[in-house]
Design a protein around this motif. Structure first.
Motif, mmCIF file in Angstrom:
data_model
loop_
_atom_site.group_PDB
_atom_site.id
_atom_site.type_symbol
_atom_site.label_atom_id
_atom_site.label_comp_id
_atom_site.label_asym_id
_atom_site.label_seq_id
_atom_site.Cartn_x
_atom_site.Cartn_y
_atom_site.Cartn_z
ATOM 1 N N GLN A 140 -2.567 -5.189 1.799
ATOM 2 C CA GLN A 140 -2.196 -6.447 1.167
ATOM 3 C C GLN A 140 -1.793 -6.239 -0.292
ATOM 4 O OE1 GLN A 140 -5.738 -8.732 1.981
ATOM 5 N NE2 GLN A 140 -4.884 -9.606 3.862
ATOM 6 N N HIS A 141 -2.484 -5.350 -0.968
ATOM 7 C CA HIS A 141 -2.119 -5.031 -2.349
ATOM 8 C C HIS A 141 -0.739 -4.386 -2.393
ATOM 9 C CE1 HIS A 141 -2.508 -3.780 -6.535
ATOM 10 N NE2 HIS A 141 -2.150 -2.562 -6.166
ATOM 11 N N ALA A 142 -0.481 -3.481 -1.441
ATOM 12 C CA ALA A 142 0.820 -2.800 -1.401
ATOM 13 C C ALA A 142 1.947 -3.785 -1.126
ATOM 14 C CB ALA A 142 0.794 -1.715 -0.334
ATOM 15 N N PHE A 143 1.712 -4.759 -0.236
ATOM 16 C CA PHE A 143 2.750 -5.744 0.078
ATOM 17 C C PHE A 143 3.185 -6.503 -1.167
ATOM 18 C CE2 PHE A 143 0.508 -6.144 4.416
ATOM 19 C CZ PHE A 143 1.163 -5.007 4.877
ATOM 20 N N ALA A 144 2.234 -6.746 -2.051
ATOM 21 C CA ALA A 144 2.525 -7.559 -3.236
ATOM 22 C C ALA A 144 3.302 -6.795 -4.304
ATOM 23 C CB ALA A 144 1.219 -8.086 -3.824
ATOM 24 N N SER A 145 3.264 -5.472 -4.256
ATOM 25 C CA SER A 145 3.833 -4.707 -5.362
ATOM 26 C C SER A 145 4.865 -3.668 -4.967
ATOM 27 C CB SER A 145 2.700 -4.003 -6.126
ATOM 28 O OG SER A 145 1.983 -3.131 -5.259
#
Length: 269
Positions: A140-145
């Motif tokens: 989820q963190h990767a999706f955002a950035s």
């Protein structure tokens, strides 16, 4: 482009079969891909098994040449879609081979309707992943950035061995980069939240569990847990391969699956 229509979606597939005659020889073999891949991951398997069987690799909804679903899908819905594609392709039952997410979907399919399985191969997968929460949070963190390409470039080192050829690494990155971020997000939740530990003792279908000695996302201990819990299971470990054992060591992968399928035919006769 080959597609079949399942409800309101077109589902992409690749198929190979023997060159002689109109009818395939042997049983159907169905291949289910991982969360960061598509049906093209099984090209080496279709080339090999298509010489003697009807070999089919499917795209899940939202992947490859399949349509995007109207909403996010869960494991149960993905499994029903695969069964629908089998119906359209007139595959009543098959040897089902699933790798990573494909193995999780195969378990869900078996839970829904085990009568459609001639055998079950669970490669580089799990019934319940102990790091699921951390993996989902990281994703989820990767999706955002990150873009899917940058995500793929970050993840490829954990999917293959350190000695993997640069061309293979590029192929893995290009395949993953083609996936829509929305699809990867819901598919990640679908796979990593799975827990089929309670169901494994009920599996009576002949089962092959495949692990790789250098698999980082799904280490061999998880394959061992699958094998120990499934009464009919046998386990094999592929050397010189990471998480994507079917593309990094296709010769060993194909030989294991071929021997296993042949053994199930002999047991049935």
């Amino acid at each position: 482009m080959a597609v079949v229509r399942v409800n309101d979606l077109h589902i992409g597939y690749n198929e190979a079969r023997p060159a002689w005659g109109d009818s395939p020889t042997g049983d159907a073999v169905l291949f289910l891909h991982g969360v960061g891949s598509d049906k093209s991951a099984w090209d080496a398997q279709l080339e090999h098994f298509g010489m003697t069987h009807r070999a089919v690799a499917l795209d899940y909804p939202g992947y490859g040449e399949s349509d995007f679903p109207a909403s996010d899908l869960n494991r149960e819905e993905i499994a029903r879609c695969i069964f629908g594609a089998m119906d359209e392709l007139k595959i009543e039952e098959a040897h089902v081979i699933g790798l990573s997410m494909g193995g999780v979907i195969a378990l869900e399919m078996h839970r829904q309707n085990s009568s459609r399985f001639r055998s079950l191969t669970l490669a580089n997968t799990f019934a319940c992943h102990p790091e699921a929460r951390r993996i989902i949070e990281r994703s989820q963190h990767a999706f955002a950035s990150m873009t899917m390409r940058s995500l793929a470039e970050t993840r490829v080192e954990s999917l293959l061995t350190a000695n993997a050829q640069p061309a293979l690494k590029r192929k893995v990155v290009e395949t993953m980069a083609r996936i829509d971020k929305r699809t990867y997000a819901w598919a990640s939740v679908a796979v990593w939240t799975a827990d089929y530990r309670h169901y494994l003792p009920a599996i009576t279908t002949p089962t092959l569990v495949i692990a790789s000695d250098h698999d980082q996302p799904t280490p061999p201990v998880l394959s061992g847990e699958l094998c120990a819990a499934i009464p009919t299971a046998r386990m094999e470990v592929i050397s010189a391969a990471g998480h994507l054992s079917n593309i990094e060591n296709p010769t060993a992968f194909n030989a294991l699956v071929e021997r296993f399928i042949s053994s199930t035919a002999n047991e049935a006769s």
